[in-house]
Scaffold this motif. Structure first.
Motif, PDB file in Angstrom:
ATOM      1  N   SER A   5       0.822  -1.213   0.000  1.00 23.08           N
ATOM      2  CA  SER A   5       0.000   0.000   0.000  1.00 23.08           C
ATOM      3  C   SER A   5       0.854   1.259   0.000  1.00 23.08           C
ATOM      4  O   SER A   5       1.769   1.402   0.808  1.00 23.08           O
ATOM      5  CB  SER A   5      -0.915   0.018   1.221  1.00 23.08           C
ATOM      6  N   TYR A   6       0.530   2.177  -0.892  1.00 22.00           N
ATOM      7  CA  TYR A   6       1.211   3.463  -0.984  1.00 22.00           C
ATOM      8  C   TYR A   6       0.407   4.489  -0.203  1.00 22.00           C
ATOM      9  O   TYR A   6      -0.786   4.653  -0.433  1.00 22.00           O
ATOM     10  CB  TYR A   6       1.340   3.889  -2.451  1.00 22.00           C
ATOM     11  N   ASP A   7       1.045   5.184   0.723  1.00 25.49           N
ATOM     12  CA  ASP A   7       0.400   6.203   1.557  1.00 25.49           C
ATOM     13  C   ASP A   7       0.806   7.577   1.042  1.00 25.49           C
ATOM     14  O   ASP A   7       1.977   7.964   1.147  1.00 25.49           O
ATOM     15  CB  ASP A   7       0.833   6.027   3.012  1.00 25.49           C
ATOM     16  N   PHE A  11       0.420  10.354   2.234  1.00 28.49           N
ATOM     17  CA  PHE A  11       0.834  11.268   3.297  1.00 28.49           C
ATOM     18  C   PHE A  11       2.180  10.898   3.925  1.00 28.49           C
ATOM     19  O   PHE A  11       2.718  11.665   4.718  1.00 28.49           O
ATOM     20  CB  PHE A  11      -0.238  11.326   4.385  1.00 28.49           C
ATOM     21  N   ASN A  12       2.730   9.745   3.576  1.00 25.01           N
ATOM     22  CA  ASN A  12       4.018   9.325   4.121  1.00 25.01           C
ATOM     23  C   ASN A  12       5.132  10.113   3.424  1.00 25.01           C
ATOM     24  O   ASN A  12       5.227  10.095   2.194  1.00 25.01           O
ATOM     25  CB  ASN A  12       4.217   7.823   3.909  1.00 25.01           C
ATOM     26  N   PRO A  13       5.991  10.802   4.174  1.00 26.53           N
ATOM     27  CA  PRO A  13       7.056  11.596   3.549  1.00 26.53           C
ATOM     28  C   PRO A  13       8.236  10.757   3.029  1.00 26.53           C
ATOM     29  O   PRO A  13       9.130  11.299   2.391  1.00 26.53           O
ATOM     30  CB  PRO A  13       7.515  12.514   4.690  1.00 26.53           C
ATOM     31  N   SER A  14       8.215   9.463   3.268  1.00 29.56           N
ATOM     32  CA  SER A  14       9.288   8.582   2.804  1.00 29.56           C
ATOM     33  C   SER A  14       8.837   7.796   1.580  1.00 29.56           C
ATOM     34  O   SER A  14       7.671   7.416   1.476  1.00 29.56           O
ATOM     35  CB  SER A  14       9.684   7.591   3.900  1.00 29.56           C
ATOM     36  N   LEU A  31       8.251   4.584  -0.838  1.00 30.08           N
ATOM     37  CA  LEU A  31       7.895   3.184  -0.586  1.00 30.08           C
ATOM     38  C   LEU A  31       8.867   2.316  -1.387  1.00 30.08           C
ATOM     39  O   LEU A  31       9.049   2.524  -2.593  1.00 30.08           O
ATOM     40  CB  LEU A  31       6.459   2.914  -1.030  1.00 30.08           C
ATOM     41  N   ALA A  75       7.929   9.450  -2.746  1.00 33.02           N
ATOM     42  CA  ALA A  75       6.898  10.007  -1.851  1.00 33.02           C
ATOM     43  C   ALA A  75       6.266  11.248  -2.483  1.00 33.02           C
ATOM     44  O   ALA A  75       6.799  11.820  -3.430  1.00 33.02           O
ATOM     45  CB  ALA A  75       7.535  10.371  -0.511  1.00 33.02           C
TER      46      ALA A  75
END
Length: 112
Positions: free
Chosen positions: A4-6, A8-11, A13, A93
């Protein structure tokens, strides 16, 4: 498979997979990957209404794009009967995309 790709995640995947090559005779070979969607410099997974950028690499530090050996891309190879070559992937990201399924097709070419 990245999972799953988020958005809002600053890093970025990351993920990894394997290309397995088995030969009848010990010989040298080279493995190339197609561009899939996009180009070697930026591959694209297509969803229902958007595109998700990603790329595939020959090394764990993800600095050498795995391609066909042209345009600064690298290939992997070996001289053996059997090799398990790791493909390292990264989705940058900060991509503002809608939820959904995204996919791409990469053609693996073994040249010997």
């Amino acid at each position: 498979v990245f999972g799953s790709y988020d958005v809002f995640n600053p890093s970025p995947l990351t993920g990894a997979g394997t290309v397995n090559v088995d030969c009848d005779l010990e010989t040298s070979f080279s493995v190339r990957l197609s561009t899939g969607g996009g180009s070697h410099s930026q591959r694209e997974m297509t969803g229902t209404s958007a595109v998700l950028d990603y790329n595939l690499y020959t090394n764990v530090s993800r600095t050498i794009v795995w391609g066909d050996g042209t345009g600064g891309t690298g290939t992997l190879g070996d001289t053996t009967l059997s090799a398990n070559l790791t493909v390292y992937g990264r989705i940058p990201a900060g991509q503002n995309i809608p939820a959904g399924s995204y996919s791409d097709i990469i053609v693996v070419t073994v040249e010997f």
